[in-house]
Design a protein around this motif. Structure first.
Motif, PDB file in Angstrom:
ATOM      1  N   VAL A  61      80.630 -47.291  -4.192  1.00  0.00           N
ATOM      2  CA  VAL A  61      81.308 -48.465  -4.753  1.00  0.00           C
ATOM      3  C   VAL A  61      80.365 -49.665  -4.781  1.00  0.00           C
ATOM      4  O   VAL A  61      80.290 -50.397  -5.785  1.00  0.00           O
ATOM      5  CB  VAL A  61      82.575 -48.776  -3.928  1.00  0.00           C
ATOM      6  N   PHE A  62      79.615 -49.871  -3.701  1.00  0.00           N
ATOM      7  CA  PHE A  62      78.666 -50.989  -3.674  1.00  0.00           C
ATOM      8  C   PHE A  62      77.554 -50.780  -4.697  1.00  0.00           C
ATOM      9  O   PHE A  62      77.107 -51.735  -5.348  1.00  0.00           O
ATOM     10  CB  PHE A  62      78.088 -51.125  -2.268  1.00  0.00           C
ATOM     11  N   ALA A  63      77.114 -49.530  -4.863  1.00  0.00           N
ATOM     12  CA  ALA A  63      76.090 -49.232  -5.874  1.00  0.00           C
ATOM     13  C   ALA A  63      76.618 -49.522  -7.274  1.00  0.00           C
ATOM     14  O   ALA A  63      75.879 -50.029  -8.128  1.00  0.00           O
ATOM     15  CB  ALA A  63      75.652 -47.773  -5.756  1.00  0.00           C
ATOM     16  N   ALA A  64      77.880 -49.200  -7.527  1.00  0.00           N
ATOM     17  CA  ALA A  64      78.465 -49.496  -8.846  1.00  0.00           C
ATOM     18  C   ALA A  64      78.527 -50.992  -9.087  1.00  0.00           C
ATOM     19  O   ALA A  64      78.323 -51.461 -10.218  1.00  0.00           O
ATOM     20  CB  ALA A  64      79.865 -48.881  -8.937  1.00  0.00           C
ATOM     21  N   LEU A  65      78.790 -51.765  -8.035  1.00  0.00           N
ATOM     22  CA  LEU A  65      78.813 -53.222  -8.177  1.00  0.00           C
ATOM     23  C   LEU A  65      77.426 -53.755  -8.515  1.00  0.00           C
ATOM     24  O   LEU A  65      77.272 -54.604  -9.414  1.00  0.00           O
ATOM     25  CB  LEU A  65      79.330 -53.838  -6.884  1.00  0.00           C
ATOM     26  N   ILE A  66      76.404 -53.265  -7.821  1.00  0.00           N
ATOM     27  CA  ILE A  66      75.026 -53.683  -8.126  1.00  0.00           C
ATOM     28  C   ILE A  66      74.629 -53.226  -9.519  1.00  0.00           C
ATOM     29  O   ILE A  66      74.009 -53.976 -10.289  1.00  0.00           O
ATOM     30  CB  ILE A  66      74.062 -53.110  -7.067  1.00  0.00           C
ATOM     31  N   ASP A  67      74.988 -51.991  -9.862  1.00  0.00           N
ATOM     32  CA  ASP A  67      74.631 -51.447 -11.168  1.00  0.00           C
ATOM     33  C   ASP A  67      75.271 -52.249 -12.292  1.00  0.00           C
ATOM     34  O   ASP A  67      74.651 -52.480 -13.338  1.00  0.00           O
ATOM     35  CB  ASP A  67      75.071 -49.985 -11.240  1.00  0.00           C
ATOM     36  N   GLY A  68      76.515 -52.695 -12.088  1.00  0.00           N
ATOM     37  CA  GLY A  68      77.160 -53.517 -13.103  1.00  0.00           C
ATOM     38  C   GLY A  68      76.430 -54.835 -13.325  1.00  0.00           C
ATOM     39  O   GLY A  68      76.226 -55.261 -14.468  1.00  0.00           O
ATOM     40  N   GLY A  69      75.997 -55.469 -12.229  1.00  0.00           N
ATOM     41  CA  GLY A  69      75.223 -56.699 -12.371  1.00  0.00           C
ATOM     42  C   GLY A  69      73.877 -56.468 -13.034  1.00  0.00           C
ATOM     43  O   GLY A  69      73.439 -57.266 -13.873  1.00  0.00           O
ATOM     44  N   ALA A  70      73.214 -55.362 -12.679  1.00  0.00           N
ATOM     45  CA  ALA A  70      71.918 -55.051 -13.296  1.00  0.00           C
ATOM     46  C   ALA A  70      72.066 -54.769 -14.789  1.00  0.00           C
ATOM     47  O   ALA A  70      71.209 -55.162 -15.589  1.00  0.00           O
ATOM     48  CB  ALA A  70      71.293 -53.850 -12.585  1.00  0.00           C
ATOM     49  N   ARG A  71      73.135 -54.109 -15.184  1.00  0.00           N
ATOM     50  CA  ARG A  71      73.351 -53.838 -16.607  1.00  0.00           C
ATOM     51  C   ARG A  71      73.619 -55.135 -17.374  1.00  0.00           C
ATOM     52  O   ARG A  71      73.182 -55.290 -18.524  1.00  0.00           O
ATOM     53  CB  ARG A  71      74.522 -52.869 -16.782  1.00  0.00           C
ATOM     54  N   VAL A  76      70.328 -59.314 -21.314  1.00  0.00           N
ATOM     55  CA  VAL A  76      69.659 -60.589 -21.607  1.00  0.00           C
ATOM     56  C   VAL A  76      68.160 -60.478 -21.420  1.00  0.00           C
ATOM     57  O   VAL A  76      67.378 -60.965 -22.246  1.00  0.00           O
ATOM     58  CB  VAL A  76      70.236 -61.708 -20.711  1.00  0.00           C
ATOM     59  N   LEU A  77      67.738 -59.801 -20.318  1.00  0.00           N
ATOM     60  CA  LEU A  77      66.313 -59.680 -20.000  1.00  0.00           C
ATOM     61  C   LEU A  77      65.903 -58.217 -20.101  1.00  0.00           C
ATOM     62  O   LEU A  77      66.377 -57.387 -19.309  1.00  0.00           O
ATOM     63  CB  LEU A  77      66.034 -60.209 -18.589  1.00  0.00           C
ATOM     64  N   PRO A  78      65.028 -57.866 -21.007  1.00  0.00           N
ATOM     65  CA  PRO A  78      64.565 -56.470 -21.131  1.00  0.00           C
ATOM     66  C   PRO A  78      63.476 -56.155 -20.108  1.00  0.00           C
ATOM     67  O   PRO A  78      62.310 -55.963 -20.449  1.00  0.00           O
ATOM     68  CB  PRO A  78      64.046 -56.409 -22.570  1.00  0.00           C
ATOM     69  N   ILE A  79      63.853 -56.081 -18.830  1.00  0.00           N
ATOM     70  CA  ILE A  79      62.891 -55.779 -17.765  1.00  0.00           C
ATOM     71  C   ILE A  79      63.324 -54.495 -17.082  1.00  0.00           C
ATOM     72  O   ILE A  79      64.391 -53.940 -17.358  1.00  0.00           O
ATOM     73  CB  ILE A  79      62.811 -56.937 -16.751  1.00  0.00           C
ATOM     74  N   GLY A  80      62.471 -54.015 -16.169  1.00  0.00           N
ATOM     75  CA  GLY A  80      62.742 -52.763 -15.488  1.00  0.00           C
ATOM     76  C   GLY A  80      63.984 -52.823 -14.619  1.00  0.00           C
ATOM     77  O   GLY A  80      64.415 -53.897 -14.171  1.00  0.00           O
ATOM     78  N   ARG A  81      64.542 -51.637 -14.358  1.00  0.00           N
ATOM     79  CA  ARG A  81      65.780 -51.576 -13.581  1.00  0.00           C
ATOM     80  C   ARG A  81      65.569 -52.080 -12.156  1.00  0.00           C
ATOM     81  O   ARG A  81      66.429 -52.767 -11.602  1.00  0.00           O
ATOM     82  CB  ARG A  81      66.292 -50.135 -13.563  1.00  0.00           C
ATOM     83  N   GLY A  82      64.435 -51.755 -11.555  1.00  0.00           N
ATOM     84  CA  GLY A  82      64.184 -52.213 -10.193  1.00  0.00           C
ATOM     85  C   GLY A  82      64.200 -53.723 -10.074  1.00  0.00           C
ATOM     86  O   GLY A  82      64.736 -54.286  -9.116  1.00  0.00           O
ATOM     87  N   TRP A  83      63.608 -54.408 -11.062  1.00  0.00           N
ATOM     88  CA  TRP A  83      63.607 -55.866 -11.051  1.00  0.00           C
ATOM     89  C   TRP A  83      65.015 -56.423 -11.221  1.00  0.00           C
ATOM     90  O   TRP A  83      65.388 -57.432 -10.594  1.00  0.00           O
ATOM     91  CB  TRP A  83      62.695 -56.397 -12.154  1.00  0.00           C
TER      92      TRP A  83
END
Length: 365
Positions: A61-71, A76-83
């Motif tokens: 669940v926490f990973a899905a929350l982070i993943d949603g923010g990263a997506r 807006v910013l075409p940068i790597g997923r880790g960043w």
């Protein structure tokens, strides 16, 4: 017959051994019995590991929350997923730092005043009931409250109090960060353990679950923010004491549907009536207005974008998970029910003969 031929005959696979069953019917029934024994053993193992499995689901669940923010950042910013994941985590840390640095002193002072206010209102309420002919004793109410809260405190009791709760939270955070960094790696690993003919279906189901979970959590965060800020502004406008703390409590408890709203509303109303009857009525108005907005705007939007769950089903799951696993189970009951419902719907569609390629593309519809 030579000695070698005799030995080969004795070791021949055609000869019956002590575990061979000659009767086909008995052999068939024995296989069914071993399957049931394996199912019971698997269920017992799941019960034994239930606490650890729930912590792992909390990490998902926490990973899905982070993943949603990263997506969202990726749009807006075409940068790597880790960043992008690092930016989400940094923004969360900065928010917590701001909360502790600028609002911490005020909230801490208000938190110290809140228990006395609630206790005084509690005694005033009991006195009012006794004046109207209801024999209610403080000892009875406290014993009922302790019994009701007994099941809600099992997580920290099992894990050793506060240290265990912090350890559980730390494990959820670490698991969530690892899963958010490389979600496909773990999804492929689970799919690899399944039969080949079920891997496409599992991949599609996992993507549908992930999308629904991200939307569910995004809606939950939006609801928490709106309710917390609105509560703080409305209470601060009228001069209600501890407005910042009540706004924070409302925001945090908004993560728990059905249960969090009555608790935060009761605390808000008790604080209002501790000053005057007019302020108490105003806090009731604020509570009703907040949850009208939540019930008619935020919740329907979340249900339309994710999984429409019946409130009674969610409440029943919260009660069961709260008794079994305490506060952690209470917080994760809603997303767990949503994921189970999606899985059952997908299995029903697959058993109904839906083509595999259509199942694989359902997340794009």
């Amino acid at each position: 017959m030579t000695a070698a031929e005799t030995e080969a005959e004795e070791l021949s696979p055609r000869r019956a051994g002590p575990t061979d069953i000659a009767d086909p019917l008995i052999r068939h029934e024995a296989r069914k019995a071993f399957v049931w024994i394996g199912m019971v053993a698997l269920f017992a193992l799941g019960v034994f590991l239930s606490q650890s499995l729930l912590v792992i689901f909390g990490g998902v669940v926490f990973a899905a929350l982070i993943d949603g923010g990263a997506r969202m950042i990726g749009r807006v910013l075409p940068i790597g997923r880790g960043w992008r994941v690092a930016m989400v985590l940094m923004a969360s840390l900065l928010f917590l730092f701001w909360l502790g640095r600028f609002a911490g002193s005020q909230i801490t002072q208000q938190a110290a005043e809140l228990p006395d206010t609630i206790e005084s209102q509690f005694h005033r309420g009991l006195a009012w009931l006794q004046q109207h002919g209801m024999e209610v004793r403080v000892r009875d109410v406290r014993s009922i409250a302790q019994e009701a809260m007994g099941g809600i405190s099992q997580v920290t009791a099992v894990l050793g109090g506060l240290f265990g709760a912090l350890t559980t939270l730390f494990l959820i955070l670490v698991l969530g960060i690892y899963m958010a960094m490389e979600p496909r790696l773990y999804r492929r690993g689970v799919g690899w353990m399944l039969p080949v003919d079920r891997r496409v279906h599992f991949e599609a189901t996992a993507q549908v679950m992930g999308s629904a979970l991200r939307r569910l959590l995004l809606g939950r965060v939006i609801g928490m923010t709106v309710e917390g800020l609105f509560t703080w502004c409305m209470l601060q406008f009228y001069g209600v004491p501890m407005a910042a703390l009540l706004g924070l409590i409302t925001a945090l408890l908004a993560f728990l549907p059905n249960i969090g709203a009555p608790i935060s509303g009761a605390i808000m109303v008790m604080v209002g009536f501790s000053v005057s009857a007019e302020m108490g009525i105003y806090t009731i108005f604020v509570y009703v207005l907040i949850h009208l907005i939540d019930g008619y705007l935020i919740v329907p939007y979340i249900a339309r974008k994710t999984v429409d769950l019946p409130p009674a089903l969610v409440l029943a799951a919260q009660l069961i998970m709260g008794v079994l696993f305490g506060l952690l189970g209470l917080a994760l009951a809603d997303p767990l029910v949503a994921m189970i419902k999606i899985w059952l719907e997908r299995e029903a569609a697959r058993n109904g003969g839906e083509p595999a390629d259509k199942l694989a593309n359902l997340e794009h519809s």
